[in-house]
Enzyme design. Structure first.
Site, short mmCIF file in Angstrom:
data_model
loop_
_atom_site.label_atom_id
_atom_site.label_comp_id
_atom_site.label_asym_id
_atom_site.label_seq_id
_atom_site.Cartn_x
_atom_site.Cartn_y
_atom_site.Cartn_z
N GLU A 1 16.29 7.87 -1.02
CA GLU A 1 17.28 8.31 -0.04
C GLU A 1 16.59 9.03 1.12
O GLU A 1 15.59 9.72 0.92
CB GLU A 1 18.29 9.28 -0.70
CG GLU A 1 19.13 8.62 -1.77
CD GLU A 1 20.15 9.58 -2.39
OE1 GLU A 1 20.30 10.73 -1.93
OE2 GLU A 1 20.81 9.15 -3.36
N ASP B 1 15.89 3.21 -8.78
CA ASP B 1 16.11 4.37 -7.91
C ASP B 1 15.11 5.47 -8.22
O ASP B 1 14.80 5.74 -9.39
CB ASP B 1 17.53 4.92 -8.19
CG ASP B 1 18.35 5.03 -6.93
OD1 ASP B 1 17.79 4.97 -5.82
OD2 ASP B 1 19.59 5.17 -7.06
N LYS C 1 13.95 2.44 -4.68
CA LYS C 1 14.86 2.86 -3.60
C LYS C 1 14.78 4.37 -3.50
O LYS C 1 14.70 5.06 -4.54
CB LYS C 1 16.30 2.42 -3.89
CG LYS C 1 17.29 2.97 -2.85
CD LYS C 1 18.67 2.34 -2.97
CE LYS C 1 19.57 2.98 -4.02
NZ LYS C 1 19.82 4.43 -3.81
N ASP D 1 20.48 5.90 -9.60
CA ASP D 1 20.52 7.23 -10.23
C ASP D 1 21.97 7.64 -10.49
O ASP D 1 22.23 8.70 -11.06
CB ASP D 1 19.75 8.27 -9.39
CG ASP D 1 20.32 8.46 -8.00
OD1 ASP D 1 21.24 7.71 -7.61
OD2 ASP D 1 19.82 9.35 -7.28
N SER D 2 22.92 6.76 -10.10
CA SER D 2 24.32 6.95 -10.51
C SER D 2 24.42 6.91 -12.04
O SER D 2 25.44 7.29 -12.61
CB SER D 2 25.22 5.88 -9.89
OG SER D 2 24.65 4.59 -10.07
N GLU E 1 25.46 3.82 2.82
CA GLU E 1 26.55 4.33 1.97
C GLU E 1 27.53 5.15 2.79
O GLU E 1 27.14 6.12 3.48
CB GLU E 1 25.97 5.18 0.81
CG GLU E 1 27.08 5.69 -0.11
CD GLU E 1 26.60 6.16 -1.48
OE1 GLU E 1 25.40 6.05 -1.78
OE2 GLU E 1 27.47 6.64 -2.24
#
Ligand code: KIV
Length: 268
Positions: free
Chosen positions: A111, A80, A109, A41-42, A177
């Site tokens: 978080e 993501d 993925k 999602d970057s 991270e």
């Protein structure tokens, strides 16, 4: 690459993961033999110019994931889950994870630590492969701040607890991270699944870097953990300057670039 192979790499071979967001980049990554591609999602920052990852949604992520899988059909691609695609309800989370797999990703993925473990367990039971992501979790930067995690005993305990609960919930790997090196090492040694670090030191089972960062395209982003493998911004800029000069000086196009050139023209 398969989940079985990824798991087998632990303690045998380091795992190299990069992000990619488009067809050609994915093609290059696959040609280079990268182990894993993350459609992160970057993309919100590096593709869409937003200041954070909170601003990207499912619609945009699905476009990037489809393009990447087309470019890298034989590489394991992780998609993501964007902010609010898994936090609102379990059913929405499972549906969105399914859409990411339907777009071509091999896994999703998301978080979060031990609080997302029950959701992860549901997803895994429905056949959705999940990669975890703990430490600095950019989707909650407004709450947790941008800093490395694991510096205090409380943070360390919470991170270890989270990693273990995610493993028990069934994730096949966890991104760490900006976790301090000693804590990342402890987590890596406590798990039987691989950890993939970004700013988490030397002892993770693998590493991930963002496409625009390690290729030097994101000129102003220079965190300590980043190693640049190309001066991409300057190289691209120079090429564009040269093209522009050639057009203005009548050097491009030359006769080799022309279909049915005008007869007798002395221009090269
Ligand atoms: O979105 C992303 O690129 C990521 C990596 C930094 C792990 O989550």
């Amino acid at each position: 690459m398969s989940i079985k192979k990824i798991l087998k790499m632990k303690n045998k071979e380091k795992i190299a993961m990069i992000t990619a967001y488009d067809y050609i980049s994915a093609k290059i990554a696959e040609a280079a033999g990268i182990d894993l591609i993350l459609v992160g999602d970057s993309a919100s920052n590096v593709m869409l110019g937003n200041e954070d990852t909170v601003k990207i949604g499912m619609e945009e992520m699905l476009i990037f994931i489809k393009a990447v899988k087309k470019g890298a059909p034989n590489t394991f691609v992780i998609g993501d889950m964007p902010f609010l695609s898994y936090q609102v309800s379990e059913s929405e989370a499972i549906k969105n994870a399914g859409l990411i797999l339907k777009a071509g990703a091999d896994a999703v993925k998301l978080e979060g630590g031990k609080h997302v473990a029950p959701l992860v367990n549901k997803m895994v039971n429905y056949g959705i492969p999940v990669m975890g992501h703990i430490g600095f979790t950019p989707q909650s930067y407004k709450q947790i701040g941008i800093s490395s995690k694991g510096k205090s005993k409380t943070e360390e305990e919470l991170l270890i607890e989270s990693a273990i609960s995610l493993e028990e919930a069934g994730v096949f790997s966890i991104v760490l991270e900006m976790v301090t090196e000693p804590v990342a090492k402890k987590i890596t040694e406590s798990l039987s699944i691989p950890t993939i670090g970004i700013g988490a030191g030397r002892f993770c089972d693998g590493q991930v870097l963002v496409w625009h960062d390690f290729l030097g395209l994101n000129k102003d982003f220079e965190p300590k953990f980043l190693k640049r493998y190309l001066n991409g911004f300057e190289l691209f800029k120079e090429a564009i300057e040269n093209y522009s000069k050639d057009v203005k000086n009548g050097i491009f196009p030359s006769v080799e670039n022309v279909f049915n050139p005008v007869e007798g023209s002395d221009q090269k």
